[in-house]
Design a protein around this motif. Structure first.
Motif, PDB file in Angstrom:
ATOM      1  N   ARG A   1      52.154  16.590 -14.383  1.00  0.00           N
ATOM      2  CA  ARG A   1      53.491  15.907 -15.899  1.00  0.00           C
ATOM      3  C   ARG A   1      52.304  15.658 -16.610  1.00  0.00           C
ATOM      4  N   HIS A   2      50.973  15.358 -16.435  1.00  0.00           N
ATOM      5  CA  HIS A   2      50.027  16.016 -17.903  1.00  0.00           C
ATOM      6  C   HIS A   2      50.472  17.013 -18.267  1.00  0.00           C
TER       7      HIS A   2
ATOM      8  N   TYR B   1      45.780  15.085 -26.355  1.00  0.00           N
ATOM      9  CA  TYR B   1      46.937  15.556 -26.933  1.00  0.00           C
ATOM     10  C   TYR B   1      46.455  16.530 -28.040  1.00  0.00           C
TER      11      TYR B   1
ATOM     12  N   THR C   1      53.935  18.009 -19.867  1.00  0.00           N
ATOM     13  CA  THR C   1      53.790  16.614 -21.604  1.00  0.00           C
ATOM     14  C   THR C   1      53.209  17.283 -21.858  1.00  0.00           C
TER      15      THR C   1
END
Length: 386
Positions: free
Chosen positions: A110-111, A385, A114
């Motif tokens: 998921r990381h 991010y 994303t």
């Protein structure tokens, strides 16, 4: 995540010190190519004679290649492949760290997905400043972001398989494109353009088709696994030096043969400029072997220096190398707005390209230093991010 942050995963003090020096070398290398990148983007804003001829699709036969302009552009070719290669290396280091602290495979996936989506979405920044309204540029952030997405399933493969896949993509990309008859880009199916064929496609200008850059990331992933195994700096230097010789030798063979592996951008003679005038869009075998060969040689030197005398934590290249996305997202509007405000857009020459790049680094360095400290103090925030 910066490569240096991963040093905390080392199991013993001795290994921690050794790994930390090698990770610092990665950050310094990243800072070096980020600074070079600023030269290219400064040239794009201020340099009236800037050359962009590094593709069969963009180069018109007979176009002169003035050495000054050519080499101002050519030295920056090192940036994108090195940046993507090091992104793969950092990824190879961060995933084991997450596994060791008990993070689930689903959470890691998921990381990755994303983070990839966010990085690709950041292409809106250069698109806003460099493209006409309603047009979107897909370049290095798109390549890194989509490659991260591909890594969700690919990371489960053994490292040798990933390296083998990378070699196949780089080696066969030109053949696949030719056999399918793809090109010009606007007449190529959208999926093929996004993955293999650069150029305009409707509202998009696809500068960095994913698969070639995914291959470079996979090679970096393999390199990162070497660091994870805890080899000594001297051994790592030796491996990088041998890799450099191997890659540069392959470049000489491919470029010398002047046939397959050059993405149709052939030498028109024996001059140094013609030897180095290789296809970046898309990356040819000659481009990849040349740039990664040079990157391996430079990184070998940096590993040697840093292992004996670690860089100061406030060193500009180290600071910028640890905050690459922050620098990237700020330097584009800074250069574009400065050129417009000063009334100098595309009106100066090579000196201005280097001068304004240096000023950009000087202006953004303290901001990167502050941001790096703030990000380190908030390790589990959305700042991961950027």
């Amino acid at each position: 995540m910066t490569a240096s942050a991963s040093a905390s995963v080392a199991e013993t003090p001795v290994r921690s010190a050794g790994v930390a020096s090698r990770l610092q070398a990665i950050d310094v290398m990243r800072g070096f190519v980020i600074a070079l990148m600023a030269v290219d983007h400064s040239s794009g804003e201020f340099n009236a004679g800037r050359l962009i001829s590094d593709s069969f699709f963009m180069f018109k036969a007979g176009t002169p290649l003035p050495p000054g302009q050519f080499f101002t552009r050519w030295i920056t070719h090192l940036c994108a492949p090195t940046f993507v290669f090091l992104a793969g290396a950092s990824l190879s280091l961060s995933i084991p760290r997450r596994l060791r602290r008990g993070e689930s495979a689903l959470s890691i996936d998921r990381h990755l997905f994303t983070r990839g989506a966010v990085i690709a979405a950041f292409e809106l920044v250069p698109s806003y400043f460099w493209m006409d309204q309603g047009k979107y540029l897909l370049q290095v952030l798109y390549a890194i972001g989509t490659s991260f997405m591909f890594m969700v399933p690919l990371r489960r493969l053994p490292v040798p398989a990933l390296v083998g896949l990378a070699v196949l993509i780089i080696g066969l990309g030109e053949a696949v494109t030719g056999l399918c008859g793809w090109g010009p880009p606007d007449k190529t199916p959208l999926l093929a353009a996004l993955l293999l064929v650069p150029g305009p496609h409707g509202a998009l200008f696809i500068a960095y088709p994913t698969l070639y850059w995914l291959a470079i990331m996979l090679l970096g992933y393999g390199f990162g696994s070497t660091i994870e195994q805890g080899v000594s700096p001297d051994v790592l230097r030796g491996r990088l030096a041998k890799l450099s010789v191997l890659l540069l030798s392959a470049f000489v063979v491919v470029r010398g043969a002047n046939g397959y592996g050059n993405m149709l951008l052939y030498r028109r003679g024996g001059s140094l400029v013609e030897w180095l005038h290789v296809s970046k869009y898309p990356p040819s075998i000659s481009f990849v072997t040349l740039e990664l060969g040079l990157a391996a040689a430079i990184l070998s030197l940096i590993v040697g220096v840093v292992s004996r005398a670690p860089a100061n934590e406030k060193s500009p290249l180290l600071v910028i190398g640890r905050t690459p996305m922050f620098f990237y997202l700020l330097h584009i509007p800074l250069l574009a707005l400065a050129a417009t405000a000063l009334g100098l857009a595309h009106r100066l020459g090579i000196g201005a390209a280097f001068g304004f790049a240096a000023l950009t680094v000087i202006v953004l360095y303290p901001l990167c230093l502050l941001y790096g400290r703030f990000k380190a103090a908030h390790p589990k925030s959305l700042l991961d991010y950027v």
